[in-house]
Enzyme design. Structure first.
Site, PDB file in Angstrom:
ATOM      1  N   THR A 185     -57.093 -10.608   6.525  1.00 12.51           N
ATOM      2  CA  THR A 185     -55.708 -10.732   6.982  1.00 12.51           C
ATOM      3  C   THR A 185     -55.508 -12.150   7.500  1.00 12.51           C
ATOM      4  O   THR A 185     -56.442 -12.761   8.006  1.00 12.51           O
ATOM      5  CB  THR A 185     -55.431  -9.778   8.168  1.00 12.51           C
ATOM      6  OG1 THR A 185     -56.332 -10.120   9.223  1.00 12.51           O
ATOM      7  CG2 THR A 185     -55.624  -8.339   7.789  1.00 12.51           C
ATOM      8  N   GLU A 330     -53.794  -4.331   5.002  1.00 13.05           N
ATOM      9  CA  GLU A 330     -54.517  -3.122   5.399  1.00 13.05           C
ATOM     10  C   GLU A 330     -54.129  -1.911   4.554  1.00 13.05           C
ATOM     11  O   GLU A 330     -54.737  -0.866   4.651  1.00 13.05           O
ATOM     12  CB  GLU A 330     -54.234  -2.796   6.884  1.00 13.05           C
ATOM     13  CG  GLU A 330     -54.927  -3.720   7.879  1.00 13.05           C
ATOM     14  CD  GLU A 330     -54.144  -4.972   8.212  1.00 13.05           C
ATOM     15  OE1 GLU A 330     -53.261  -5.359   7.412  1.00 13.05           O
ATOM     16  OE2 GLU A 330     -54.415  -5.586   9.266  1.00 13.05           O
ATOM     17  N   LYS A 438     -36.500  -8.291  23.883  1.00 18.99           N
ATOM     18  CA  LYS A 438     -36.118  -7.229  24.819  1.00 18.99           C
ATOM     19  C   LYS A 438     -35.095  -7.776  25.811  1.00 18.99           C
ATOM     20  O   LYS A 438     -35.451  -8.459  26.758  1.00 18.99           O
ATOM     21  CB  LYS A 438     -37.357  -6.694  25.545  1.00 18.99           C
ATOM     22  CG  LYS A 438     -38.248  -5.906  24.595  1.00 18.99           C
ATOM     23  CD  LYS A 438     -39.698  -5.925  25.005  1.00 18.99           C
ATOM     24  CE  LYS A 438     -40.579  -5.709  23.797  1.00 18.99           C
ATOM     25  NZ  LYS A 438     -41.525  -6.785  23.539  1.00 18.99           N
ATOM     26  N   TRP A 443     -33.583  -3.373  22.745  1.00 18.03           N
ATOM     27  CA  TRP A 443     -34.264  -4.188  21.745  1.00 18.03           C
ATOM     28  C   TRP A 443     -33.285  -4.839  20.768  1.00 18.03           C
ATOM     29  O   TRP A 443     -32.341  -4.208  20.307  1.00 18.03           O
ATOM     30  CB  TRP A 443     -35.241  -3.317  20.938  1.00 18.03           C
ATOM     31  CG  TRP A 443     -36.492  -2.985  21.683  1.00 18.03           C
ATOM     32  CD1 TRP A 443     -36.773  -3.292  22.979  1.00 18.03           C
ATOM     33  CD2 TRP A 443     -37.619  -2.270  21.190  1.00 18.03           C
ATOM     34  NE1 TRP A 443     -38.011  -2.811  23.320  1.00 18.03           N
ATOM     35  CE2 TRP A 443     -38.546  -2.181  22.242  1.00 18.03           C
ATOM     36  CE3 TRP A 443     -37.943  -1.695  19.953  1.00 18.03           C
ATOM     37  CZ2 TRP A 443     -39.786  -1.544  22.105  1.00 18.03           C
ATOM     38  CZ3 TRP A 443     -39.159  -1.061  19.803  1.00 18.03           C
ATOM     39  CH2 TRP A 443     -40.076  -0.992  20.875  1.00 18.03           C
TER      40      TRP A 443
HETATM   41  P1  AMP Z   1     -49.752  -9.131   5.158  1.00 16.29           P
HETATM   42  O1  AMP Z   1     -50.861  -8.255   5.572  1.00 16.29           O
HETATM   43  O2  AMP Z   1     -50.038 -10.584   5.299  1.00 16.29           O
HETATM   44  O3  AMP Z   1     -49.282  -8.782   3.789  1.00 16.29           O
HETATM   45  O4  AMP Z   1     -48.550  -8.861   6.147  1.00 16.29           O
HETATM   46  C1  AMP Z   1     -48.036  -7.579   6.354  1.00 16.29           C
HETATM   47  C2  AMP Z   1     -46.825  -7.637   7.232  1.00 16.29           C
HETATM   48  O5  AMP Z   1     -45.770  -8.353   6.586  1.00 16.29           O
HETATM   49  C3  AMP Z   1     -46.217  -6.303   7.542  1.00 16.29           C
HETATM   50  O6  AMP Z   1     -46.884  -5.627   8.574  1.00 16.29           O
HETATM   51  C4  AMP Z   1     -44.792  -6.691   7.921  1.00 16.29           C
HETATM   52  O7  AMP Z   1     -44.718  -7.170   9.236  1.00 16.29           O
HETATM   53  C5  AMP Z   1     -44.520  -7.832   6.987  1.00 16.29           C
HETATM   54  N1  AMP Z   1     -43.797  -7.360   5.795  1.00 16.29           N
HETATM   55  C6  AMP Z   1     -44.302  -7.020   4.605  1.00 16.29           C
HETATM   56  N2  AMP Z   1     -43.321  -6.659   3.756  1.00 16.29           N
HETATM   57  C7  AMP Z   1     -42.162  -6.772   4.441  1.00 16.29           C
HETATM   58  C8  AMP Z   1     -40.785  -6.536   4.142  1.00 16.29           C
HETATM   59  N3  AMP Z   1     -40.385  -6.148   2.943  1.00 16.29           N
HETATM   60  N4  AMP Z   1     -39.878  -6.746   5.120  1.00 16.29           N
HETATM   61  C9  AMP Z   1     -40.247  -7.167   6.348  1.00 16.29           C
HETATM   62  N5  AMP Z   1     -41.520  -7.413   6.692  1.00 16.29           N
HETATM   63  C10 AMP Z   1     -42.466  -7.216   5.756  1.00 16.29           C
END
Ligand code: AMP
Length: 544
Positions: A185, A330, A438, A443
């Site tokens: 990640t 994940e 907040k 929120w």
């Molecule tokens: P990653 O593991 O780098 O792919 O990041 C995952 C995170 O990206 C998620 O937990 C979200 O916070 C954000 N994310 C992924 N897809 C979207 C989406 N379509 N809209 C908003 N946030 C997203």
């Protein structure tokens, strides 16, 4: 009583064996790193993957060893995916945009045996030389004619390594829980954490992802994954495309608007997948040159929220349907998809665009729920928002080399996102938990404010963060990169935002900036901005 059916494992090597036999008409088309277009069939890719597997065996690679890649989306990267996982070793895809310290950390943490790198990234690897003591060799993904001069030791040439080997190779019959791929990640705090996918999780994810109600990939599709193979395995496209007989078009290093346009038009691509930033570049380019995309039917957008202005631009200007999707490293990554089903298509444009800004419904296999601070489940009314928890066979159970489970005692994984779920099951991401503002106990969604702000015509990019406030605890502060050469009136921008959100959501101020920081996967990096601007309202209050 157990069922009486065969318990054959779900193996990644079977996908390519199947594609080679069942889909002779499908191709893998790549913009190669050396220049030019490379084109071949799944049968060709299978033969070359087997040659590479033989070469890796000759190098002493054993089941469970980690083989790293720092590479673009190309046919060679695809061959590595299959050769390495197929032989029982682990493909560790590395994101070149990570900070050098993070790169060193993960190469050492994963104990990578060999590093496969595209020509572009050789200089990057040279800078990491001090942390490569455990790496036995670096394979440059090119032919002899293009091998670079380099200070690196143990440099090997991909084509020389593989081309002399036999294309005959018997894939081992692995337990399908065997690890297949590793992806770290790109967390904004602490060290990156590894997510170790298995053959089983990868195959079930590919089945689910290709469904009509998900990414809808099938025989005859011409799919262009702009999402990198170093980021959650390009959302599984390298598995679901050969599984279904789709043609894959790999963009190589050409992710800019002009290169993408050229490739989409010449290869008549009908399905695009990538993050919003890439599509902003593409749409701007198409506007500049006055070109229309005629082959594209759907654009899958994930990684960050798709703004309504982008959904509308694809629809009105290019007749292309945005399919908003959400997931994370994940989760392999797919969690929810806002697929253009009967209900969505039945809505008038304005309502449909609004629905498309939601990240959609869970795909079968993934369970989702939202909970409050006491872990009590919240209603699916599209209003209540809480922490988003997930479960499923392609969701992480624990991070790589961790002793501890990553789940709560009921087996749920906390995504770190805050979301709503409506009566029809459509989930909408409100924010990352740490980014929610907040204000006076209520929120405010920074994502929603950003999406409205980018709809203002002279805003290139927007970022909303919480800044401390004497009366309200926190208030939203809007940072904006204006479209270059255009003027921007702050009050007018705030009035524009006020048309779309409750008045108490409207940011208290706007700061114009030249650029905004991003994570390695292109998401806004808010941590440093929060630190820089945390006292913005307190100090301006004192100054008044
Ligand atoms: P990653 O593991 O780098 O792919 O990041 C995952 C995170 O990206 C998620 O937990 C979200 O916070 C954000 N994310 C992924 N897809 C979207 C989406 N379509 N809209 C908003 N946030 C997203």
């Amino acid at each position: 009583m157990l069922g009486n059916m065969q318990s054959q494992g779900l193996l990644i090597s079977d996908i390519l064996e199947f594609a080679a036999q069942a889909h002779p008409d499908a191709n893998i088309v790549s913009r190669s790193v050396e220049g030019g277009i490379h084109r071949y069939t799944y049968a060709d890719a299978l033969a070359r993957s087997k040659q590479l597997a033989n070469a890796l065996e000759r190098l002493g690679i054993k089941s469970g060893d980690r083989i790293a890649t720092i590479a673009w989306n190309t046919y060679r990267h695809f061959e590595i995916y299959y050769a390495v996982s197929g032989m029982g070793a682990i493909t560790h895809t590395i994101n070149p945009r990570l900070f050098p310290e993070q790169l060193s950390y993960i190469i050492q943490h994963a104990e990578d045996q060999y590093l496969f790198v595209d020509l572009t990234f050789v200089p990057l690897v040279e800078k990491l030389a001090d942390s490569l003591a455990g790496v036995k060799g670096i394979v440059v993904m090119t032919d002899e004619a293009h091998m670079p001069e380099s200070s690196l030791e143990n440099l090997l040439c991909y084509e020389t390594l593989a081309s002399n080997e036999s294309p005959e190779y018997q894939w081992p019959c692995l337990d399908d829980n065997t690890a297949a791929a590793l992806c770290y990640t790109s967390g904004t705090t602490g060290n990156p954490k590894g997510v170790l996918y298995s053959h089983r999780s990868t195959i079930i994810h590919a089945f689910a992802a290709s469904q009509k109600d998900a990414l809808d990939i099938s025989e005859g599709s011409r799919v262009l994954p702009v999402v990198p193979m170093f980021h959650v395995c390009a959302w599984g496209v390298p598995y679901s495309a050969p599984m279904t007989g789709a043609t894959i078009v790999f963009p190589g290093a050409g992710m800019d608007g002009a290169s993408l346009t050229e490739l989409i038009q010449s290869e008549q691509v009908d399905l695009l997948l990538g993050v919003p930033t890439v599509w902003l570049g593409l749409l701007n380019h198409l506007d500049e040159v006055g070109e229309k995309l005629d082959s594209v039917e759907r654009v899958v957008i994930g990684g960050s929220a798709a703004p309504v202005s982008m959904i509308e631009a694809f629809d009105k200007k290019h007749d292309a349907m945005v399919v908003h999707a959400w997931g994370m490293t994940e989760m392999s990554p797919l969690g929810t998809v806002c697929a253009p089903g009967r209900y969505l298509r039945s809505l008038p444009d304005k309502e449909r665009y609004a629905l498309q800004t939601k990240q959609g419904r869970a795909v079968f296999g993934i369970q989702i729920k939202i909970v409050d601070e006491d872990n009590q489940e919240l209603p699916h009314d599209g209003q209540a928002f809480g922490r988003l928890l997930v479960k499923g066979p392609w969701v992480v159970e624990r991070y790589y080399l961790s002793e501890e489970s990553a789940l709560d005692d009921q087996g749920w994984f906390d995504t770190g996102d805050v979301a709503t779920i409506d009566e029809r099951g459509y989930m909408q991401i409100v924010d990352r938990k740490k980014d929610v503002i907040k204000s006076g106990g209520e929120w405010i969604s920074s994502i929603e404010l950003e999406n409205v702000a980018v709809g203002y015509e002279t805003v290139q990019e927007a970022c909303v963060i919480a800044a401390r406030h004497e009366k309200w605890d926190e208030r939203p502060l809007l940072l904006v990169v204006p479209v270059s050469g255009k003027s921007l009136d702050k009050q007018d921008l705030l009035a524009h935002i006020g048309k779309y959100v409750a008045s108490w959501w409207v940011p208290d101020d706007v700061v114009l900036v030249e650029s905004l920081p991003h994570t390695a996967t292109g998401k806004l990096l808010k941590k440093d901005l929060r630190e820089t601007y945390q006292d913005y309202f307190l100090s301006s209050a004192k100054a008044m």
